[in-house]
Design an enzyme around this catalytic site. Structure first.
Site, mmCIF file in Angstrom:
data_model
loop_
_atom_site.group_PDB
_atom_site.id
_atom_site.type_symbol
_atom_site.label_atom_id
_atom_site.label_comp_id
_atom_site.label_asym_id
_atom_site.label_seq_id
_atom_site.Cartn_x
_atom_site.Cartn_y
_atom_site.Cartn_z
ATOM 1 N N LYS A 59 167.259 -14.836 38.924
ATOM 2 C CA LYS A 59 166.833 -15.781 39.959
ATOM 3 C C LYS A 59 168.036 -16.430 40.661
ATOM 4 O O LYS A 59 169.157 -16.427 40.118
ATOM 5 C CB LYS A 59 165.917 -16.830 39.331
ATOM 6 C CG LYS A 59 164.636 -16.212 38.737
ATOM 7 C CD LYS A 59 163.651 -17.273 38.269
ATOM 8 C CE LYS A 59 162.349 -16.619 37.807
ATOM 9 N NZ LYS A 59 161.280 -17.599 37.531
ATOM 10 N N TYR A 99 153.985 -13.257 43.103
ATOM 11 C CA TYR A 99 153.426 -14.392 42.359
ATOM 12 C C TYR A 99 152.011 -14.706 42.840
ATOM 13 O O TYR A 99 151.639 -15.889 42.971
ATOM 14 C CB TYR A 99 154.334 -15.621 42.519
ATOM 15 C CG TYR A 99 155.631 -15.556 41.734
ATOM 16 C CD1 TYR A 99 155.657 -15.127 40.407
ATOM 17 C CD2 TYR A 99 156.837 -15.962 42.297
ATOM 18 C CE1 TYR A 99 156.843 -15.075 39.681
ATOM 19 C CE2 TYR A 99 158.027 -15.920 41.576
ATOM 20 C CZ TYR A 99 158.021 -15.481 40.268
ATOM 21 O OH TYR A 99 159.200 -15.451 39.542
ATOM 22 N N PHE A 107 152.901 -26.248 42.776
ATOM 23 C CA PHE A 107 154.351 -26.033 42.765
ATOM 24 C C PHE A 107 154.769 -24.779 43.523
ATOM 25 O O PHE A 107 155.968 -24.488 43.637
ATOM 26 C CB PHE A 107 154.879 -25.973 41.318
ATOM 27 C CG PHE A 107 154.271 -24.891 40.476
ATOM 28 C CD1 PHE A 107 154.729 -23.573 40.571
ATOM 29 C CD2 PHE A 107 153.240 -25.172 39.581
ATOM 30 C CE1 PHE A 107 154.173 -22.575 39.796
ATOM 31 C CE2 PHE A 107 152.682 -24.168 38.801
ATOM 32 C CZ PHE A 107 153.154 -22.863 38.910
ATOM 33 N N ARG A 135 160.567 -9.150 27.377
ATOM 34 C CA ARG A 135 159.807 -10.418 27.397
ATOM 35 C C ARG A 135 160.225 -11.288 26.207
ATOM 36 O O ARG A 135 160.416 -12.497 26.346
ATOM 37 C CB ARG A 135 158.292 -10.147 27.297
ATOM 38 C CG ARG A 135 157.570 -9.895 28.600
ATOM 39 C CD ARG A 135 157.615 -11.013 29.600
ATOM 40 N NE ARG A 135 156.619 -12.053 29.453
ATOM 41 C CZ ARG A 135 156.286 -12.904 30.422
ATOM 42 N NH1 ARG A 135 156.874 -12.836 31.620
ATOM 43 N NH2 ARG A 135 155.396 -13.844 30.236
ATOM 44 N N THR A 141 158.033 -19.526 29.292
ATOM 45 C CA THR A 141 158.239 -19.854 30.712
ATOM 46 C C THR A 141 159.083 -21.109 30.890
ATOM 47 O O THR A 141 160.040 -21.129 31.667
ATOM 48 C CB THR A 141 156.867 -20.011 31.408
ATOM 49 O OG1 THR A 141 156.126 -18.809 31.218
ATOM 50 C CG2 THR A 141 157.033 -20.300 32.884
ATOM 51 N N ARG A 152 166.132 -17.764 28.279
ATOM 52 C CA ARG A 152 165.746 -19.077 28.829
ATOM 53 C C ARG A 152 166.109 -20.202 27.861
ATOM 54 O O ARG A 152 166.551 -21.281 28.282
ATOM 55 C CB ARG A 152 164.245 -19.074 29.122
ATOM 56 C CG ARG A 152 163.875 -18.213 30.336
ATOM 57 C CD ARG A 152 162.385 -17.995 30.453
ATOM 58 N NE ARG A 152 162.014 -17.339 31.705
ATOM 59 C CZ ARG A 152 160.791 -16.885 31.970
ATOM 60 N NH1 ARG A 152 159.828 -16.997 31.069
ATOM 61 N NH2 ARG A 152 160.530 -16.310 33.132
ATOM 62 N N ASN A 162 164.143 -20.950 35.574
ATOM 63 C CA ASN A 162 164.175 -20.392 34.207
ATOM 64 C C ASN A 162 164.882 -19.029 34.123
ATOM 65 O O ASN A 162 164.485 -18.161 33.352
ATOM 66 C CB ASN A 162 162.760 -20.346 33.626
ATOM 67 C CG ASN A 162 161.815 -19.548 34.492
ATOM 68 O OD1 ASN A 162 162.238 -18.970 35.486
ATOM 69 N ND2 ASN A 162 160.561 -19.489 34.112
ATOM 70 N N HIS A 165 163.024 -13.488 35.879
ATOM 71 C CA HIS A 165 161.646 -12.992 35.822
ATOM 72 C C HIS A 165 161.672 -11.741 34.957
ATOM 73 O O HIS A 165 162.627 -10.966 35.011
ATOM 74 C CB HIS A 165 161.139 -12.618 37.223
ATOM 75 C CG HIS A 165 159.929 -11.732 37.162
ATOM 76 N ND1 HIS A 165 158.657 -12.222 36.981
ATOM 77 C CD2 HIS A 165 159.817 -10.369 37.200
ATOM 78 C CE1 HIS A 165 157.799 -11.216 36.936
ATOM 79 N NE2 HIS A 165 158.476 -10.072 37.062
ATOM 80 N N GLU A 176 155.612 -3.668 39.828
ATOM 81 C CA GLU A 176 156.751 -4.503 40.255
ATOM 82 C C GLU A 176 157.989 -3.667 40.577
ATOM 83 O O GLU A 176 158.720 -3.967 41.518
ATOM 84 C CB GLU A 176 157.062 -5.545 39.163
ATOM 85 C CG GLU A 176 155.950 -6.594 39.041
ATOM 86 C CD GLU A 176 156.173 -7.587 37.913
ATOM 87 O OE1 GLU A 176 157.165 -7.459 37.167
ATOM 88 O OE2 GLU A 176 155.330 -8.496 37.774
HETATM 89 P P1 IDP Z 1 156.707 -16.155 33.536
HETATM 90 O O1 IDP Z 1 157.868 -16.151 34.501
HETATM 91 O O2 IDP Z 1 157.098 -16.632 32.176
HETATM 92 O O3 IDP Z 1 155.968 -14.830 33.499
HETATM 93 P P2 IDP Z 1 154.557 -17.211 35.196
HETATM 94 O O4 IDP Z 1 153.394 -18.026 34.716
HETATM 95 O O5 IDP Z 1 154.282 -15.822 35.646
HETATM 96 O O6 IDP Z 1 155.662 -17.257 34.039
HETATM 97 O O7 IDP Z 1 155.228 -18.027 36.383
HETATM 98 C C1 IDP Z 1 156.111 -17.423 37.278
HETATM 99 C C2 IDP Z 1 157.225 -18.399 37.622
HETATM 100 O O8 IDP Z 1 156.678 -19.541 38.272
HETATM 101 C C3 IDP Z 1 157.931 -18.964 36.401
HETATM 102 O O9 IDP Z 1 158.935 -18.107 35.895
HETATM 103 C C4 IDP Z 1 158.488 -20.253 36.937
HETATM 104 O O10 IDP Z 1 159.663 -20.046 37.706
HETATM 105 C C5 IDP Z 1 157.380 -20.710 37.877
HETATM 106 N N1 IDP Z 1 156.437 -21.629 37.212
HETATM 107 C C6 IDP Z 1 155.434 -21.320 36.365
HETATM 108 N N2 IDP Z 1 154.780 -22.417 35.963
HETATM 109 C C7 IDP Z 1 155.396 -23.456 36.582
HETATM 110 C C8 IDP Z 1 155.171 -24.885 36.563
HETATM 111 O O11 IDP Z 1 154.270 -25.401 35.899
HETATM 112 N N3 IDP Z 1 156.021 -25.631 37.325
HETATM 113 C C9 IDP Z 1 157.008 -25.085 38.092
HETATM 114 N N4 IDP Z 1 157.241 -23.770 38.128
HETATM 115 C C10 IDP Z 1 156.448 -22.952 37.388
HETATM 116 MG MG MG Z 2 154.836 -13.899 34.995
#
Ligand code: IDP
Ligand code: MG
Length: 203
Positions: A59, A99, A107, A135, A141, A152, A162, A165, A176
């Site tokens: 990222k 996304y 957000f 993963r 996350t 992370r 974080n 991805h 993807e």
């Molecule tokens: P992941 O990256 O662990 O698969 P996802 O739920 O797919 O998690 O979310 C994608 C991205 O969206 C996350 O990596 C993070 O950058 C952002 N994200 C997810 N949940 C939140 C939140 O509650 N607040 C702010 N950003 C979030």
């Molecule tokens: Mg995800």
């Protein structure tokens, strides 16, 4: 003759012996590997044909914090093969697709801003069970909850910022990888160290 002179005189011979030993060993290893690959090809089980591919995105915050090398090193030390890698600028269109499960979340605008702040680095990694392995290496996350030892957990303090991805299933990984790479940007090669990374019955 002083001891340094004696060592100096013997040095070229010692180096020749070492290099001869290494070359021979390397030659034997390569022949064995070629033989193994040609046998597997005949059986229709080319080594690596049962490996998965997965997508990782480094990222913008990772690029800006100069963590690219640290993160890629983790994957390489693990034994994952880099099948594709490039820097690219994301935009809202591709992020709405990538996304899609988050577009209605409050957000989401911040996420788009964060993910478009600078180019990202997209990486296609290959290995046995690569999706689950990557993963697990990535961690939860929210970086504050991610276990120490995960990427992370070790490099982040944020839910949004974080670090990476990582695809969450083989099906999503396939979609993807197609989203971010042209087919001719994915390379099908195997490292010399393949037989040091896996046992024969795992390939
Ligand atoms: P992941 O990256 O662990 O698969 P996802 O739920 O797919 O998690 O979310 C994608 C991205 O969206 C996350 O990596 C993070 O950058 C952002 N994200 C997810 N949940 C939140 C939140 O509650 N607040 C702010 N950003 C979030
Ligand atoms: Mg995800």
């Amino acid at each position: 003759m002083c001891i340094n002179t004696a060592l100096y005189r013997r040095m070229p011979r010692t180096l020749t012996c070492i290099s001869h030993y290494l070359n021979t060993d390397f030659f034997v290893f390569c022949s064995k590997m070629a033989n193994f690959e040609s046998k597997s090809k005949k059986k229709g089980t080319f080594p690596g044909s049962n490996m998965e591919q997965t997508l990782v995105i480094l990222k913008p915050s990772t690029i800006r914090r100069f963590l690219v090398g640290d993160v890629l090193t983790r994957f390489q030390h693990k034994g994952l093969i880099i099948s594709g890698i490039k820097m690219m600028q994301l935009d809202e269109t591709i992020l709405r697709e990538h996304y899609a499960h988050l577009v209605d979340r409050p957000f989401f605008p911040d996420l788009v801003e964060s993910m478009t702040a600078t180019p990202v680095i997209v990486v296609c990694l290959k290995g046995k069970d690569a999706v689950a392995v990557v993963r697990a290496m990535t961690g939860s996350t929210n970086s504050r909850n991610a276990a120490p030892g995960t990427i992370r957990g070790d490099f982040g303090m944020s839910g949004q910022e974080n670090i990476v991805h990582a695809s969450d299933s083989p099906e999503n990984a396939a979609v993807e990888i197609k989203r971010f790479f042209h087919p001719d940007e994915i390379f099908d090669y195997l490292p010399c160290a393949l037989r040091l990374l896996y046992a024969p019955d795992e390939l």
